[in-house]
Design a protein around this motif. Structure first.
Motif, PDB file in Angstrom:
ATOM      1  N   ARG A  41       0.999  -1.494   0.228  1.00  0.00           N
ATOM      2  CA  ARG A  41      -0.045  -0.048   0.141  1.00  0.00           C
ATOM      3  C   ARG A  41       1.070   1.440  -0.119  1.00  0.00           C
ATOM      4  N   ALA A  42       1.864   1.407   1.099  1.00  0.00           N
ATOM      5  CA  ALA A  42       2.530   2.606   0.627  1.00  0.00           C
ATOM      6  C   ALA A  42       3.061   2.864  -0.588  1.00  0.00           C
ATOM      7  N   GLU A  43       3.343   1.400  -0.941  1.00  0.00           N
ATOM      8  CA  GLU A  43       4.036   1.947  -2.647  1.00  0.00           C
ATOM      9  C   GLU A  43       3.042   2.704  -3.350  1.00  0.00           C
ATOM     10  N   LEU A  44       1.623   2.026  -3.286  1.00  0.00           N
ATOM     11  CA  LEU A  44       0.755   2.926  -4.239  1.00  0.00           C
ATOM     12  C   LEU A  44       0.334   3.776  -3.877  1.00  0.00           C
ATOM     13  N   GLU A  45       0.661   4.208  -2.777  1.00  0.00           N
ATOM     14  CA  GLU A  45       0.325   5.889  -2.309  1.00  0.00           C
ATOM     15  C   GLU A  45       1.077   6.612  -1.988  1.00  0.00           C
ATOM     16  N   ARG A  46       2.322   6.569  -2.876  1.00  0.00           N
ATOM     17  CA  ARG A  46       3.990   6.990  -2.845  1.00  0.00           C
ATOM     18  C   ARG A  46       2.970   9.149  -3.145  1.00  0.00           C
ATOM     19  N   ASP A  47       2.492   8.961  -3.666  1.00  0.00           N
ATOM     20  CA  ASP A  47       2.253  10.432  -4.032  1.00  0.00           C
ATOM     21  C   ASP A  47       0.428  11.151  -4.060  1.00  0.00           C
ATOM     22  N   PRO A  48      -0.426  12.193  -3.798  1.00  0.00           N
ATOM     23  CA  PRO A  48      -1.638  12.642  -2.958  1.00  0.00           C
ATOM     24  C   PRO A  48      -2.224  12.000  -4.366  1.00  0.00           C
TER      25      PRO A  48
END
Length: 211
Positions: free
Chosen positions: A91-98
């Motif tokens: 998830r952290a990789e997918l949500e790398r930008d707003p």
């Protein structure tokens, strides 16, 4: 004539994606538990409803189309018979930008909107593989990149097979030529060449000259 659609599935997540996608596809004036067969057919049935829900989520997020390739390549794997399957993404990789974070939030949804993705604090994956066909943008992307995905995922599969050997067989390591083909696929996918920083893929892809 009122038309009822009854869902019988083995898990709650699958039931929710169908039920809530249908709910999202209906006009506001028809947000009820039953509707006519004509209305059901008008929005393309189950797949049409899921596609509408996905398209709606993208429309709600400014510049969402720019992050779709990254989203797709993290959520889709390709089997040896060239069929797309779910890929669990960090998830952290997918949500790398707003923009990506906002899009993921909308695709995960809630109990009033379709849950096209399912997520916990660490991972994200598609709620049901029907999404691969129903979401037009994703379906077109998969068609274009299926051979690249297949080679990428084949490498991961062989890396884990190699790692399971006792001892590891050096003859199973990919040659320079096969690694070059892999890196060309990664470039086509827009995926960083240093994607694999953990084992066993890191050791499996050790340059041939350094073994």
């Amino acid at each position: 004539c009122v038309f009822f659609v009854v869902f019988v599935f083995n898990d709650t997540a699958t039931t929710e994606i169908y039920t809530l996608s249908l709910h999202d596809a209906l006009p506001i004036s028809h947000q009820v538990r039953c509707f006519t067969k004509k209305a059901y057919q008008a929005f393309g049935g189950i797949k049409g409803a899921i596609g509408t829900a996905a398209k709606g989520a993208v429309t709600e997020v400014e510049n969402a189309k720019d992050v779709l390739p990254h989203l797709f390549r993290e959520l889709v794997s390709m089997s040896v018979d060239q069929k797309p399957t779910r890929r669990r993404a960090v998830r952290a990789e997918l949500e790398r930008d707003p923009v990506s974070a906002d899009l993921i939030k909308r695709l995960v949804g809630d109990r009033s909107h379709a849950r096209l993705l399912v997520a916990d604090d660490k991972y994200v994956e598609v709620a049901h593989e029907t999404l691969f066909e129903a979401w037009q943008a994703m379906a077109e992307w998969i068609t274009e990149f299926k051979h690249d995905l297949q080679l990428r995922d084949r490498m991961c599969f062989e890396a884990h097979q190699w790692d399971a050997g006792e001892p590891r067989d050096p003859h199973l390591l990919w040659s320079h030529e096969r690694q070059e083909s892999l890196y060309q696929c990664l470039q086509h996918l827009g995926q960083p060449l240093d994607t694999w920083k953990e084992e066993p893929e890191k050791s499996f892809l050790q340059p041939e000259a350094e073994r």
